[in-house]
Scaffold this motif. Structure first.
Motif, PDB file in Angstrom:
ATOM      1  N   CYS A  95       0.891  -1.165   0.000  1.00 47.78           N
ATOM      2  CA  CYS A  95       0.000   0.000   0.000  1.00 47.78           C
ATOM      3  C   CYS A  95       0.924   1.208   0.000  1.00 47.78           C
ATOM      4  O   CYS A  95       1.752   1.357   0.896  1.00 47.78           O
ATOM      5  CB  CYS A  95      -0.899   0.036   1.229  1.00 47.78           C
ATOM      6  SG  CYS A  95      -1.672   1.665   1.409  1.00 47.78           S
ATOM      7  N   HIS A  97      -0.214   4.327  -0.158  1.00 48.07           N
ATOM      8  CA  HIS A  97      -1.008   5.507   0.208  1.00 48.07           C
ATOM      9  C   HIS A  97      -0.607   6.036   1.574  1.00 48.07           C
ATOM     10  O   HIS A  97       0.053   5.365   2.348  1.00 48.07           O
ATOM     11  CB  HIS A  97      -2.500   5.145   0.200  1.00 48.07           C
ATOM     12  CG  HIS A  97      -2.941   4.538  -1.096  1.00 48.07           C
ATOM     13  ND1 HIS A  97      -3.349   3.229  -1.202  1.00 48.07           N
ATOM     14  CD2 HIS A  97      -2.988   5.060  -2.339  1.00 48.07           C
ATOM     15  CE1 HIS A  97      -3.657   2.968  -2.469  1.00 48.07           C
ATOM     16  NE2 HIS A  97      -3.439   4.056  -3.176  1.00 48.07           N
ATOM     17  N   CYS A 103      -7.478   4.682   2.201  1.00 44.58           N
ATOM     18  CA  CYS A 103      -7.659   3.586   1.244  1.00 44.58           C
ATOM     19  C   CYS A 103      -8.040   2.323   2.017  1.00 44.58           C
ATOM     20  O   CYS A 103      -7.963   2.282   3.238  1.00 44.58           O
ATOM     21  CB  CYS A 103      -6.362   3.355   0.480  1.00 44.58           C
ATOM     22  SG  CYS A 103      -5.027   2.811   1.572  1.00 44.58           S
ATOM     23  N   CYS A 105      -6.440  -0.555   1.319  1.00 46.83           N
ATOM     24  CA  CYS A 105      -5.308  -1.498   1.276  1.00 46.83           C
ATOM     25  C   CYS A 105      -4.285  -1.251   2.380  1.00 46.83           C
ATOM     26  O   CYS A 105      -3.373  -2.055   2.577  1.00 46.83           O
ATOM     27  CB  CYS A 105      -4.651  -1.509  -0.103  1.00 46.83           C
ATOM     28  SG  CYS A 105      -4.321   0.087  -0.859  1.00 46.83           S
ATOM     29  N   ARG A 106      -4.405  -0.139   3.102  1.00 45.51           N
ATOM     30  CA  ARG A 106      -3.438   0.148   4.168  1.00 45.51           C
ATOM     31  C   ARG A 106      -3.857  -0.557   5.455  1.00 45.51           C
ATOM     32  O   ARG A 106      -4.949  -0.352   5.964  1.00 45.51           O
ATOM     33  CB  ARG A 106      -3.345   1.670   4.388  1.00 45.51           C
ATOM     34  CG  ARG A 106      -2.322   2.055   5.445  1.00 45.51           C
ATOM     35  CD  ARG A 106      -2.188   3.577   5.603  1.00 45.51           C
ATOM     36  NE  ARG A 106      -1.445   3.889   6.799  1.00 45.51           N
ATOM     37  CZ  ARG A 106      -0.100   3.885   6.888  1.00 45.51           C
ATOM     38  NH1 ARG A 106       0.621   3.641   5.823  1.00 45.51           N
ATOM     39  NH2 ARG A 106       0.504   4.134   8.021  1.00 45.51           N
TER      40      ARG A 106
HETATM   41 ZN   LIG Z   1      -3.518   1.824   0.280  1.00 46.21          ZN
END
Ligand SMILES: [Zn+2]
Length: 208
Positions: A95, A97, A103, A105-106
């Motif tokens: 990830c 971000h 987000c 995905c973190r």
């Molecule tokens: Zn992410």
């Protein structure tokens, strides 16, 4: 090997495979230092039939401290070293971000684990996540994966997560041996069954 027989293990990167840089990020290969016995652990897992998937937050990219290209170059060297040591890392999920991007995905969100699950079709209940942070434990829990916490230092021991399924190890090698021992012991069980607590239900359902 048919996919259903392939076992997977999910690994955080910094603090599990390589040394975490306190208050900072690994932004060059020179800063990427394998932790003691980490390469041996990856080889041990490969020998026992496990493919590793790495799930890592690298907000340094979102913060413009590292370009995607440089992250990829570090990753290629990292994967080359692992392969030379006999390890088997199938995929790395980053990830990139920042926390404010919100987000999915973190970590502590489970999005990256779920993405890996779509790609490799592993059974979350029998796929261990090895991490060194509460965010790792939370992401694993949300994705339905059992977890092994690698101790960062003795001070963290007083703040261990309460989840009963969490095992604690001193390093990745110890985590790997714990996972292999536990799953070898349970090898006679179907993939979807969590032994012990659900054992009565299991026998009831399958006796006829
Ligand atoms: Zn992410």
């Amino acid at each position: 090997m048919p996919n259903e027989l392939q076992r997977y293990v999910l690994l955080d990167r910094d603090g599990v495979i390589n040394r975490r840089i306190l208050g900072g990020y690994v932004t060059s290969w020179k800063e990427f230092e394998f932790l003691p016995r980490a390469l041996e652990a990856l080889q041990y897992l490969a020998v026992h039939g496990y493919a590793a998937l790495v799930i890592s937050n690298q907000a340094c990219v979102g913060k413009n401290l590292l370009t995607i290209a440089r992250l990829e170059s570090i990753t290629q060297r990292f994967l080359t070293e692992v392969a030379l040591a006999g390890g088997n890392i199938k995929q790395v999920y980053y990830c990139v971000h920042m926390p404010k991007d919100d987000c999915n995905c973190r970590k502590p969100k489970p999005g990256s684990i779920q993405r890996a699950q779509l790609d490799f079709a592993f059974v979350s209940q029998t796929t261990y996540f090895v991490g060194d942070s509460p965010e790792d434990m939370q992401a694993a829990g949300s994705a339905g994966c059992p977890a092994v916490l690698v101790r960062r230092d003795a001070f963290l021991e007083t703040r261990l997560p309460r989840e009963v399924s969490t095992m604690v190890a001193s390093n990745l090698y110890e985590a790997a041996t714990m996972i292999v021992a536990k799953q070898t012991r349970n090898a006679g069980w179907p993939e979807s069954v969590v032994p012990a607590r659900d054992s009565n239900k299991y026998f009831h359902a399958h006796q006829r």
